[in-house]
Write a protein that holds these residues in place. Sequence first.
Motif, PDB file in Angstrom:
ATOM      1  N   UNK A  64       0.949  -1.179  -0.146  1.00  0.00           N
ATOM      2  CA  UNK A  64      -0.046   0.081  -0.018  1.00  0.00           C
ATOM      3  C   UNK A  64       0.912   1.221  -0.079  1.00  0.00           C
ATOM      4  N   UNK A  65       0.466   2.286  -0.681  1.00  0.00           N
ATOM      5  CA  UNK A  65       1.075   3.523  -0.699  1.00  0.00           C
ATOM      6  C   UNK A  65       0.190   4.502  -0.038  1.00  0.00           C
ATOM      7  N   UNK A  66       0.584   5.709   0.593  1.00  0.00           N
ATOM      8  CA  UNK A  66       0.061   6.777   1.229  1.00  0.00           C
ATOM      9  C   UNK A  66      -0.991   7.547   0.360  1.00  0.00           C
ATOM     10  N   UNK A  67      -0.549   7.773  -1.051  1.00  0.00           N
ATOM     11  CA  UNK A  67      -1.278   8.549  -2.005  1.00  0.00           C
ATOM     12  C   UNK A  67      -2.243   7.632  -2.815  1.00  0.00           C
ATOM     13  N   UNK A  68      -2.529   6.618  -2.473  1.00  0.00           N
ATOM     14  CA  UNK A  68      -3.036   5.691  -3.406  1.00  0.00           C
ATOM     15  C   UNK A  68      -4.541   5.028  -2.602  1.00  0.00           C
ATOM     16  N   UNK A  69      -5.570   5.184  -3.572  1.00  0.00           N
ATOM     17  CA  UNK A  69      -6.775   4.536  -3.114  1.00  0.00           C
ATOM     18  C   UNK A  69      -6.831   2.976  -3.802  1.00  0.00           C
ATOM     19  N   UNK A  70      -7.073   1.990  -2.788  1.00  0.00           N
ATOM     20  CA  UNK A  70      -7.245   0.694  -3.169  1.00  0.00           C
ATOM     21  C   UNK A  70      -8.629   0.101  -2.711  1.00  0.00           C
ATOM     22  N   UNK A  71      -8.963  -0.486  -3.825  1.00  0.00           N
ATOM     23  CA  UNK A  71     -10.343  -1.173  -3.577  1.00  0.00           C
ATOM     24  C   UNK A  71     -10.351  -2.802  -2.715  1.00  0.00           C
ATOM     25  N   UNK A  72     -11.112  -2.836  -1.954  1.00  0.00           N
ATOM     26  CA  UNK A  72     -11.027  -4.249  -0.964  1.00  0.00           C
ATOM     27  C   UNK A  72     -12.416  -4.929  -1.210  1.00  0.00           C
ATOM     28  N   UNK A  73     -12.335  -6.186  -1.890  1.00  0.00           N
ATOM     29  CA  UNK A  73     -13.591  -6.848  -2.341  1.00  0.00           C
ATOM     30  C   UNK A  73     -13.818  -8.192  -1.219  1.00  0.00           C
ATOM     31  N   UNK A  74     -14.861  -7.987  -0.547  1.00  0.00           N
ATOM     32  CA  UNK A  74     -15.158  -9.088   0.710  1.00  0.00           C
ATOM     33  C   UNK A  74     -16.011 -10.084   0.073  1.00  0.00           C
ATOM     34  N   UNK A  75     -15.748 -11.277  -0.514  1.00  0.00           N
ATOM     35  CA  UNK A  75     -16.643 -12.191  -0.946  1.00  0.00           C
ATOM     36  C   UNK A  75     -17.700 -11.732  -2.008  1.00  0.00           C
ATOM     37  N   UNK A  76     -17.074 -11.028  -3.008  1.00  0.00           N
ATOM     38  CA  UNK A  76     -17.919 -10.511  -4.178  1.00  0.00           C
ATOM     39  C   UNK A  76     -17.958 -11.684  -5.064  1.00  0.00           C
ATOM     40  N   UNK A  77     -19.215 -12.328  -5.191  1.00  0.00           N
ATOM     41  CA  UNK A  77     -18.892 -13.658  -6.039  1.00  0.00           C
ATOM     42  C   UNK A  77     -19.632 -13.523  -7.379  1.00  0.00           C
ATOM     43  N   UNK A  78     -20.300 -12.564  -7.835  1.00  0.00           N
ATOM     44  CA  UNK A  78     -20.767 -12.366  -8.898  1.00  0.00           C
ATOM     45  C   UNK A  78     -19.724 -12.040 -10.225  1.00  0.00           C
ATOM     46  N   UNK A  79     -19.523 -12.960 -11.143  1.00  0.00           N
ATOM     47  CA  UNK A  79     -18.522 -12.377 -11.992  1.00  0.00           C
ATOM     48  C   UNK A  79     -18.746 -11.109 -12.893  1.00  0.00           C
ATOM     49  N   UNK A  80     -20.030 -10.666 -13.195  1.00  0.00           N
ATOM     50  CA  UNK A  80     -20.500  -9.553 -13.684  1.00  0.00           C
ATOM     51  C   UNK A  80     -20.032  -8.538 -12.722  1.00  0.00           C
ATOM     52  N   UNK A  81     -20.368  -8.490 -11.681  1.00  0.00           N
ATOM     53  CA  UNK A  81     -20.044  -7.238 -10.733  1.00  0.00           C
ATOM     54  C   UNK A  81     -18.745  -6.979 -10.666  1.00  0.00           C
ATOM     55  N   UNK A  82     -17.733  -8.193 -10.662  1.00  0.00           N
ATOM     56  CA  UNK A  82     -16.489  -8.207 -10.294  1.00  0.00           C
ATOM     57  C   UNK A  82     -15.666  -7.220 -11.636  1.00  0.00           C
ATOM     58  N   UNK A  83     -16.062  -7.818 -12.842  1.00  0.00           N
ATOM     59  CA  UNK A  83     -15.721  -7.231 -13.877  1.00  0.00           C
ATOM     60  C   UNK A  83     -15.948  -5.685 -14.030  1.00  0.00           C
ATOM     61  N   UNK A  84     -17.290  -5.559 -13.738  1.00  0.00           N
ATOM     62  CA  UNK A  84     -17.796  -3.987 -13.690  1.00  0.00           C
ATOM     63  C   UNK A  84     -16.738  -3.257 -12.763  1.00  0.00           C
ATOM     64  N   UNK A  85     -16.461  -3.605 -11.652  1.00  0.00           N
ATOM     65  CA  UNK A  85     -15.792  -3.024 -10.487  1.00  0.00           C
ATOM     66  C   UNK A  85     -14.088  -2.835 -11.122  1.00  0.00           C
TER      67      UNK A  85
END
Length: 250
Positions: A100-121
């Motif tokens: 991780x870097x202090x000037x960086x946003x990072x998305x964290x996905x907790x059990x996102x199980x729909x492939x379409x949703x993951x692709x969209x994210x």
Amino acid sequence: MISTKWAKLIKSLQLKKYRKAEQQFIVEGEKAVLEVLASGWQVPAVFATERFLQQHAAAIQPAQLVQVCGSDELVKVGTFNSNDAALAVVAMPQWPAFHAKSEQWTLVLDNINDPGNLGTIIRIADWYGIRHILCSPDTADCYNPKVIAAAKGSFLRVQLHYLPLAEQLTNSKLPVYGAYLGGENVHQLQLSRHGGFIVLGNEANGISAELSQCISRKITIPAYGDAESLNVGIAAAIICDNLKRLTASR
């Protein structure tokens, strides 16, 4: 014509266990195949219609094997209902360990199980310049054909890391924002620093109890109507847009 050997491999790569064993996945459709060919990623094979090969003769040079085939063959071995262009077999990249870097946003996905949703994210992350997504081990496989299709070419630019999330977040000094139905209004957040983690929970159950203990700030998208909830991909876009807006205004 696609040989029996290659057809069997392509079919097998539609299943996670074979993708893991072979360290390969498939990309389908004209635009996506052209993007992966231009990316510098290793492409062991491309199967394409004569029209595609004639129009993109220079672009296909990075592929180790190129074979002409009919659109009916592409549909038969692939996952698209129609494909009059191409299908590529692609080697999985080996990403370096996440830091991780202090000037960086990072998305964290907790059990996102729909492939379409993951692709969209993944596509949303690419749009907002977010280069890393942390995924719980039970999140959908990022090389699932449905994920690749929904992500368009964004899977080439966003690195996904599957790892124990609680351990990563607990050991970080960066703020951890969790998306909940109740919390600070995302439109009115006061940010003390740029960057941090944005946690999005399971489509049905939200953020797990284990990961909730790591959240430093609960945030919410205020509702102005009567809808029960938002799709996780839409929620990701709204949160990313607001955090980027607040960061840019400082």
